[in-house]
Scaffold this motif. Sequence first.
Motif, PDB file in Angstrom:
ATOM      1  N   LEU A 156       0.841  -1.193   0.000  1.00  0.00           N
ATOM      2  CA  LEU A 156       0.000   0.000   0.000  1.00  0.00           C
ATOM      3  C   LEU A 156       0.876   1.243   0.000  1.00  0.00           C
ATOM      4  N   VAL A 157       0.612   2.162  -0.936  1.00  0.00           N
ATOM      5  CA  VAL A 157       1.353   3.411  -1.040  1.00  0.00           C
ATOM      6  C   VAL A 157       0.339   4.552  -1.175  1.00  0.00           C
ATOM      7  N   ILE A 158       0.423   5.534  -0.273  1.00  0.00           N
ATOM      8  CA  ILE A 158      -0.499   6.665  -0.259  1.00  0.00           C
ATOM      9  C   ILE A 158       0.295   7.939  -0.473  1.00  0.00           C
ATOM     10  N   ALA A 159      -0.005   8.669  -1.543  1.00  0.00           N
ATOM     11  CA  ALA A 159       0.696   9.921  -1.826  1.00  0.00           C
ATOM     12  C   ALA A 159       0.372  10.941  -0.745  1.00  0.00           C
ATOM     13  N   HIS A 160       1.408  11.545  -0.160  1.00  0.00           N
ATOM     14  CA  HIS A 160       1.181  12.615   0.796  1.00  0.00           C
ATOM     15  C   HIS A 160       2.462  13.412   1.002  1.00  0.00           C
ATOM     16  N   SER A 161       2.283  14.702   1.225  1.00  0.00           N
ATOM     17  CA  SER A 161       3.405  15.582   1.555  1.00  0.00           C
ATOM     18  C   SER A 161       3.284  16.128   2.966  1.00  0.00           C
ATOM     19  N   ASP A 162       2.155  15.859   3.623  1.00  0.00           N
ATOM     20  CA  ASP A 162       1.899  16.347   4.978  1.00  0.00           C
ATOM     21  C   ASP A 162       1.530  15.153   5.854  1.00  0.00           C
ATOM     22  N   PRO A 163       2.513  14.504   6.495  1.00  0.00           N
ATOM     23  CA  PRO A 163       2.202  13.324   7.305  1.00  0.00           C
ATOM     24  C   PRO A 163       1.163  13.579   8.383  1.00  0.00           C
ATOM     25  N   ALA A 164       1.171  14.778   8.986  1.00  0.00           N
ATOM     26  CA  ALA A 164       0.195  15.078  10.029  1.00  0.00           C
ATOM     27  C   ALA A 164      -1.228  15.063   9.478  1.00  0.00           C
ATOM     28  N   ALA A 165      -1.412  15.548   8.251  1.00  0.00           N
ATOM     29  CA  ALA A 165      -2.743  15.542   7.641  1.00  0.00           C
ATOM     30  C   ALA A 165      -3.204  14.118   7.352  1.00  0.00           C
ATOM     31  N   LEU A 166      -2.290  13.253   6.928  1.00  0.00           N
ATOM     32  CA  LEU A 166      -2.642  11.855   6.708  1.00  0.00           C
ATOM     33  C   LEU A 166      -2.980  11.178   8.028  1.00  0.00           C
ATOM     34  N   ILE A 167      -2.167  11.394   9.041  1.00  0.00           N
ATOM     35  CA  ILE A 167      -2.401  10.776  10.348  1.00  0.00           C
ATOM     36  C   ILE A 167      -3.756  11.207  10.908  1.00  0.00           C
ATOM     37  N   ARG A 204       4.647   6.347   2.255  1.00  0.00           N
ATOM     38  CA  ARG A 204       5.003   7.371   1.271  1.00  0.00           C
ATOM     39  C   ARG A 204       5.570   6.727   0.003  1.00  0.00           C
ATOM     40  N   PRO A 205       5.154   7.185  -1.177  1.00  0.00           N
ATOM     41  CA  PRO A 205       5.699   6.630  -2.426  1.00  0.00           C
ATOM     42  C   PRO A 205       7.146   7.054  -2.640  1.00  0.00           C
ATOM     43  N   THR A 206       7.816   6.334  -3.535  1.00  0.00           N
ATOM     44  CA  THR A 206       9.168   6.679  -3.948  1.00  0.00           C
ATOM     45  C   THR A 206       9.146   7.091  -5.418  1.00  0.00           C
ATOM     46  N   VAL A 207      10.296   7.459  -5.941  1.00  0.00           N
ATOM     47  CA  VAL A 207      10.378   7.819  -7.362  1.00  0.00           C
ATOM     48  C   VAL A 207      10.083   6.622  -8.248  1.00  0.00           C
ATOM     49  N   HIS A 208      10.148   5.423  -7.690  1.00  0.00           N
ATOM     50  CA  HIS A 208       9.914   4.213  -8.473  1.00  0.00           C
ATOM     51  C   HIS A 208       8.463   3.741  -8.426  1.00  0.00           C
ATOM     52  N   HIS A 212      -7.146   5.807 -16.617  1.00  0.00           N
ATOM     53  CA  HIS A 212      -5.694   5.856 -16.476  1.00  0.00           C
ATOM     54  C   HIS A 212      -5.295   7.305 -16.238  1.00  0.00           C
ATOM     55  N   TRP A 213      -5.177   7.696 -14.954  1.00  0.00           N
ATOM     56  CA  TRP A 213      -4.871   9.076 -14.610  1.00  0.00           C
ATOM     57  C   TRP A 213      -3.451   9.195 -14.082  1.00  0.00           C
ATOM     58  N   PRO A 214      -2.723  10.232 -14.510  1.00  0.00           N
ATOM     59  CA  PRO A 214      -1.412  10.479 -13.916  1.00  0.00           C
ATOM     60  C   PRO A 214      -1.568  10.986 -12.494  1.00  0.00           C
ATOM     61  N   ARG A 215      -0.548  10.772 -11.685  1.00  0.00           N
ATOM     62  CA  ARG A 215      -0.597  11.290 -10.322  1.00  0.00           C
ATOM     63  C   ARG A 215      -0.658  12.819 -10.330  1.00  0.00           C
ATOM     64  N   GLY A 216      -1.328  13.372  -9.321  1.00  0.00           N
ATOM     65  CA  GLY A 216      -1.384  14.814  -9.185  1.00  0.00           C
ATOM     66  C   GLY A 216      -2.396  15.501 -10.075  1.00  0.00           C
ATOM     67  N   VAL A 217      -3.314  14.752 -10.687  1.00  0.00           N
ATOM     68  CA  VAL A 217      -4.270  15.358 -11.604  1.00  0.00           C
ATOM     69  C   VAL A 217      -5.346  16.164 -10.867  1.00  0.00           C
ATOM     70  N   LEU A 218      -5.540  15.897  -9.569  1.00  0.00           N
ATOM     71  CA  LEU A 218      -6.475  16.648  -8.745  1.00  0.00           C
ATOM     72  C   LEU A 218      -5.765  17.154  -7.495  1.00  0.00           C
ATOM     73  N   PRO A 219      -6.263  18.249  -6.891  1.00  0.00           N
ATOM     74  CA  PRO A 219      -5.640  18.747  -5.658  1.00  0.00           C
ATOM     75  C   PRO A 219      -5.678  17.695  -4.562  1.00  0.00           C
ATOM     76  N   THR A 220      -4.590  17.591  -3.812  1.00  0.00           N
ATOM     77  CA  THR A 220      -4.508  16.568  -2.788  1.00  0.00           C
ATOM     78  C   THR A 220      -5.061  17.054  -1.456  1.00  0.00           C
ATOM     79  N   LEU A 221      -5.555  16.133  -0.643  1.00  0.00           N
ATOM     80  CA  LEU A 221      -6.019  16.432   0.712  1.00  0.00           C
ATOM     81  C   LEU A 221      -4.888  16.343   1.723  1.00  0.00           C
ATOM     82  N   VAL A 222      -3.819  15.631   1.362  1.00  0.00           N
ATOM     83  CA  VAL A 222      -2.743  15.385   2.326  1.00  0.00           C
ATOM     84  C   VAL A 222      -1.375  15.699   1.734  1.00  0.00           C
TER      85      VAL A 222
END
Length: 238
Positions: A3-14, A54-58, A228-238
């Motif tokens: 499981l990989v969940i895109a996020h830049s704000d760990p506190a918002a995900l938590i 958190r995802p990686t570049v791969h 088939h959507w690329p990542r980041g196509v919509l504003p993120t919540l986290v």
Amino acid sequence: MNLVIAHSDPAALIERCEVTGIRLARGEPEYEPGAVLPAGPWQRLTAELAARLRPTVHTADSTLVELVKLPEGPVPADLAALVDPLGDRQAVHLGQAASPATALTTTPNHRDGRRIGLHVDNWDRLDYPTKHTGRRRLCFNLGPGTRYLLLGDLDIRAICRALHHAPESRYPHTDDLRAYAAGLQPLRCFRLRLEPGEGYIAPTELLPHDGSTEQQAEPSTAAFWLGHWPRGVLPTLV
């Protein structure tokens, strides 16, 4: 963990994510026998576990979970047109599903109405070698109540590898998930809160999943698409 969940704000995900183990439905008339369910009680996501999600570049876009907001502006009267600007003109609108309040899981089978618990989708009819390339599901919570996305932390290809000596010839299925769980092998279930106007893009062909309105006093309706959507196509919540 797959499981990989895109996020830049760990506190918002938590803040919107909890985790528990799983159990099998036994003698519960509203469920298919052997359905995989969250065991409870729910525990707050830890910072260590959030970092592992958190995802990686791969990380391939097709395997990524994203928590997203509705596009800015009024919702179109024709919901099928909502995803036209999002990068896949071939995206398919699957329709809407109304979920009652206080449902541990939401998806029924269409034969007798019993709920199926955590499951993997099979819209794309993909075999083991290609299962990770399937379309992702976009979901928006149309309200009025809050709902949850439930996700298993192992994808169905990893589950098949654990069950079968030669998984390459198989078509991964919810039955594999149930056999894995019946063997008491480890699987965690994550619960991600979605308020009205919020949603997700997730590889539901690959990850065990379902909806939930557990502990929610109001029902909610969800709208769904596949694409088939690329990542980041919509504003993120986290």
